[in-house]
Design an enzyme around this catalytic site. Structure first.
Site, short mmCIF file in Angstrom:
data_model
loop_
_atom_site.label_atom_id
_atom_site.label_comp_id
_atom_site.label_asym_id
_atom_site.label_seq_id
_atom_site.Cartn_x
_atom_site.Cartn_y
_atom_site.Cartn_z
N GLY A 151 8.43 6.05 3.75
CA GLY A 151 8.68 6.81 2.53
C GLY A 151 7.95 6.22 1.35
O GLY A 151 7.40 5.12 1.43
N PRO A 152 7.90 6.93 0.24
CA PRO A 152 7.19 6.46 -0.95
C PRO A 152 7.87 5.23 -1.56
O PRO A 152 9.04 4.94 -1.26
CB PRO A 152 7.26 7.65 -1.90
CG PRO A 152 8.38 8.49 -1.41
CD PRO A 152 8.49 8.26 0.06
N PRO A 153 7.17 4.50 -2.42
CA PRO A 153 7.76 3.30 -3.04
C PRO A 153 8.92 3.66 -3.96
O PRO A 153 8.97 4.75 -4.52
CB PRO A 153 6.61 2.70 -3.85
CG PRO A 153 5.37 3.38 -3.38
CD PRO A 153 5.78 4.71 -2.86
N GLY A 154 9.84 2.69 -4.09
CA GLY A 154 10.90 2.83 -5.09
C GLY A 154 12.07 3.68 -4.70
O GLY A 154 12.87 4.07 -5.53
N GLY A 196 14.24 2.74 -2.23
CA GLY A 196 15.33 1.88 -1.75
C GLY A 196 15.28 1.55 -0.27
O GLY A 196 16.32 1.29 0.34
N LYS A 197 14.07 1.53 0.33
CA LYS A 197 13.98 1.21 1.76
C LYS A 197 14.42 -0.23 2.04
O LYS A 197 15.18 -0.48 2.97
CB LYS A 197 12.52 1.41 2.24
CG LYS A 197 12.02 2.83 2.12
CD LYS A 197 10.64 3.00 2.70
CE LYS A 197 9.58 2.19 1.99
NZ LYS A 197 9.37 2.58 0.60
N THR A 198 13.92 -1.15 1.24
CA THR A 198 14.23 -2.57 1.48
C THR A 198 15.69 -2.88 1.18
O THR A 198 16.37 -3.56 1.96
CB THR A 198 13.32 -3.45 0.60
OG1 THR A 198 11.96 -3.08 0.84
CG2 THR A 198 13.50 -4.91 0.93
N SER A 254 -4.67 20.77 3.54
CA SER A 254 -3.56 21.57 2.98
C SER A 254 -3.94 22.35 1.72
O SER A 254 -3.17 23.18 1.26
CB SER A 254 -2.35 20.68 2.71
OG SER A 254 -2.66 19.72 1.72
N LYS A 289 6.22 17.64 -1.29
CA LYS A 289 5.47 18.63 -2.07
C LYS A 289 6.41 19.56 -2.84
O LYS A 289 6.18 19.86 -4.02
CB LYS A 289 4.57 19.45 -1.14
CG LYS A 289 3.40 18.65 -0.56
CD LYS A 289 2.62 19.48 0.45
CE LYS A 289 1.45 18.67 1.03
NZ LYS A 289 0.71 19.42 2.04
#
Length: 805
Positions: free
Chosen positions: A383-386, A388-390, A712, A755
């Protein structure tokens, strides 16, 4: 000539018994007539006197002393006989043996203690006929006994020779006997004297010696003597063997002790002592639960360490290796919490949304509870940064009651960082995996492999290939670290990898991961996250929270104000930029509190512009840009979804196509396909085919510094071209995404959620996409896309009908 030698008796400690063969042939046969029939009788304890043998005797009993003195004054002859029981102090007639020996007193010595020592020589065997008197000492009538000996008997000669050999062997095996005794034995010629001499000195019982004296036949006496000597030889050999073995063991112990003392002295001289360190290590090792291989390696290492001096270079290498072995948890595991309700509560409190991941973790816990043990899955959050993955990994660890450790893989380019260096290298260390396990002291933590897509590779190796072993559930139960030089079980660790771009992960590594997509947050989600997590955190960090030194009247930020901050000041999938904006608001509030001493109860939209400045982003852009030849496309980036303008401009020319805006090959091919399709189907949109040869076409995608690629934007380019050629404007607040074919078909594309959320953030109200992407839209929470109208199309004709005004 007289011959003399001294022999230590077996029963007398440190007392030397002289055995003096004065004359081998002197057995008293020449003066038989001089021996009277009645003689004084001397009982002997522990001794049997044989004819021809000279022995010293200490006489201590009064009767004995009187008998010896009287005999010495007379003809010096005395009869000696052995006591049956040597413990009897005052023997009677019944206590005496029947057969004795007539002896001649060679010398009488008065001792200082009142006792008397006599040196006597046996003369002839005799039989005690009767005791004629017992006062003041025993007197006995005796009968002299003759010995039968057949001359020139070969058997007897062989026996005598054997007795000499056996006696020589016994002397050699007995350390207490002088070596000269063997020489004297060989030089004795008289067989009778040899038998008497050996019998007298034999280490045998008194009764056995008496048995020898009792036998009249010299051959029979020799035969019995040989049997007794065989027993004595066996005893001497056994004793010698035991003595030598004991001496060898003592010598070895003394040698080792001596060497140890020398080594200790050398160590003391050099300075430094590692005994305490080694003992401490051995004490720690007693409580470790480890495999047999690990235990064996540790034992060998400790033995090596004991032999090394602390100042040697290899000492620290061996010590550090053993220290690592002791620090690793091996079979130490934390106990999992199987309370699914509690786990769900922890996950919901820490993170808003992320339903898919939470369900996956709860499923894993449920299986673990039912089965008791299972190989941990290898999850990968994309997923994109920021978003909350970590931090989600930390929440998962708390939810299942495991320890948490994070390994950052971003920029890693050396394989040894994963597998460790060989310990022979200077500065060698174990790999990051084992270092992390060592740090958390648990063999089943939740381990976050952060930024796994940003692992590099160069001439030093490919770390992502080393990760294949770590992240394969079939192999990681025997992970080999080069520094540890042992296999370590990683199968109980719950690995969670995080990445921004799935395409950057090596295919073989990607195959081992269970991919879970995390898309960006919608505006509604961001508002909730800000209210639950970001605002309380920033208030606490800036001294405006409940734990502040001074009591502060609370202030509120309404949902409307938060929405303004999100839409006008941020363009992101995650919440990092929003967090920074909120930090700016809190700093302003802190300054206001210090300067004015109070705060406004609410923050308004007007206050936001005062604090953060004029809005950075505006949705009015899509209204202003509404002119023929311009269409709005949707793009996916690793930081989330984004908006793309496709601008088309016609000019007089020969029908050439020019493309700018840092476009990739796939995007350029999409533009060529769109133009070809439009040329082939120009009459459907009321265009003259000749116009394509009279106009040059320029397609530009703004933000030229940013590379752009992918299929796309196909339908967006065709819409922009059709708009430019027909002069019809594209419908305002409309965006589109989809790939096209030469036949005019619209194909599905990826990244739909990102998107759509980007379109929502930008204020767009309608979206055109392939009918096959409808399923992706249904996965998005309907609350987040309220107000957006979706058009699902199958071909390009439908797109143009919807898009062009």
């Amino acid at each position: 000539m007289d011959k003399k030698f001294y022999l230590q008796g077996p029963d007398e400690e440190m007392e030397f018994m002289p055995i003096i063969p004065l004359n081998e042939g002197d057995d008293g046969s020449d003066d038989l007539e001089t021996i009277p029939e009645e003689l004084p009788l001397l009982p002997l304890r522990n001794t049997v006197l044989f004819p021809g043998v000279v022995i010293p005797i200490t006489v201590s009993r009064d009767k004995g002393i009187k008998a010896v003195n009287d005999a010495y004054k007379a003809d010096k002859l005395i009869a000696v006989v052995a006591q049956k029981d040597s413990t009897v102090e005052e023997p009677t007639v019944s206590d005496l043996e029947e057969i004795g020996t007539v002896a001649k007193i060679a010398k009488l010595i008065k001792m200082p203690d009142g006792g008397t020592t006599i040196i006597i020589q046996g003369r002839k065997r005799c039989k005690i006929e009767e005791i004629s008197s017992d006062e003041p000492y025993f007197k006995a009538r005796i009968k002299l006994l003759t010995e039968t000996l057949s001359k020139d008997d070969p058997d007897f000669n062989a026996m005598v020779s054997s007795i000499k050999d056996l006696a020589g062997q016994i002397v050699n095996l007995s350390p207490n006997l002088p070596s000269e005794a063997a020489i004297i034995l060989k030089n004795i010629e008289n067989p009778s004297f040899l038998i008497h001499f050996v019998s007298s000195n034999l280490n045998a019982d008194i009764k056995e010696k008496q048995s020898l004296l009792n036998i009249s036949n010299i051959k029979a006496r020799a035969e019995l003597l040989m049997n007794l000597m065989q027993t004595e030889l066996q005893y001497a050999e056994l004793k010698n063997k035991v003595t030598n073995k004991t001496r060898a063991e003592l010598d070895k112990q003394q040698r080792e002790y001596f060497l140890q003392q020398q080594m200790k002295a050398i160590k003391d001289e050099l300075g430094g002592d590692n005994v305490a360190e080694v003992k401490e290590m051995q004490k720690k090792a007693e409580t470790k639960k480890w495999s047999a291989a690990a235990k064996e390696m540790f034992t060998k290492g400790v033995e090596k360490l004991e032999r090394m001096h602390p100042s040697t270079p290899d000492y620290s290498v061996v010590y550090n290796h053993l220290d690592l072995m002791l620090d690793l948890p091996w079979e130490d595991y934390t106990e999992d919490s199987y309370d699914l309700k509690k786990a769900r509560k922890i996950l919901d409190n820490d993170h808003y949304g992320m339903k898919l991941i939470k369900e996956r973790i709860l499923e894993y816990l449920a299986v673990l509870k039912l089965k008791g043990d299972m190989k941990s899955p290898i999850l990968c959050f994309i997923g994109p940064p920021g978003i909350g993955k970590t931090s989600l990994g930390k929440s998962i660890a708390a939810a299942i009651n495991r320890k948490y450790v994070r390994v950052s893989l971003g920029g890693l380019h050396d394989e040894s960082e994963i597998r460790g260096h060989r310990k022979t290298y200077i500065g060698a260390m174990p790999g990051r995996i084992l270092q992390s396990i060592r740090k958390v002291k648990s063999s089943n933590p939740v381990m976050i492999l952060d930024e796994i897509d940003k692992v590099g590779s160069d001439h030093r190796g490919d770390p992502s290939s080393a990760l294949l072993e770590v992240l394969d559930p079939e192999q990681n139960n025997s992970f080999y670290d080069n520094y540890l030089e042992l296999e370590y079980d990683l199968s109980r660790i719950l690995f969670i990898a995080t990445a921004n771009n799935l395409g950057s992960i090596q295919p073989a590594l990607r195959d081992r991961l269970e991919i879970i997509d995390l898309s960006g947050y919608a505006v509604e989600e961001k508002i909730e996250i800000a209210k639950r997590h970001l605002i309380p955190k920033q208030k606490e960090m800036h001294g405006l929270g409940p734990s502040a030194k001074e009591k502060i009247s609370p202030f509120k930020i309404s949902d409307t104000v938060l929405e303004k901050v999100i839409q006008d000041y941020t363009r992101e999938s995650g919440v990092r930029e929003l967090d920074r904006m909120l930090a700016g608001i809190m700093r302003y509030q802190a300054k206001e509190l210090v300067v004015k001493g109070k705060l406004k109860p609410t923050i308004t939209a007007k206050d936001i512009e005062k604090i953060l400045g004029k809005p950075r982003y505006s949705n009015d852009l899509y209204k202003i840009a509404n002119m023929p030849g311009v269409a709005v496309g949707l793009a996916w980036t690793y930081v989330g979804g984004d908006i793309l303008f496709i601008e088309t401009q016609l000019s007089e020319g020969k029908g050439e196509l020019k493309m700018t805006g840092n476009l990739g090959n796939v995007m350029k091919e999409s533009a060529s396909t769109a133009l070809t399709y439009l040329e082939a189907n120009c009459r459907k949109v009321n265009l003259d085919p000749a116009v394509f040869n009279q106009k040059d076409i320029h397609i530009h995608v703004p933000e030229g510094a940013v590379p752009k690629d992918g299929p796309s934007a196909g339908i967006t380019m065709l819409t922009a071209l059709a708009s430019a050629f027909t002069g019809r404007k594209v419908k305002p607040f409309l965006a589109m995404t989809g790939e096209i074919t030469l036949r005019g078909q619209v194909l599905p594309v990826g990244g739909i959620k990102e998107k759509v959320l980007a379109a929502k953030r930008a204020g767009l109200k309608e979206i055109i996409m392939c009918w096959q992407n409808e399923k992706d839209v249904h996965e998005i929470n309907s609350e987040f896309i309220r107000g957006i109208k979706f058009h699902y199309v199958k071909n390009m004709q439908q797109v143009l009908e919807i898009a062009l005004v």
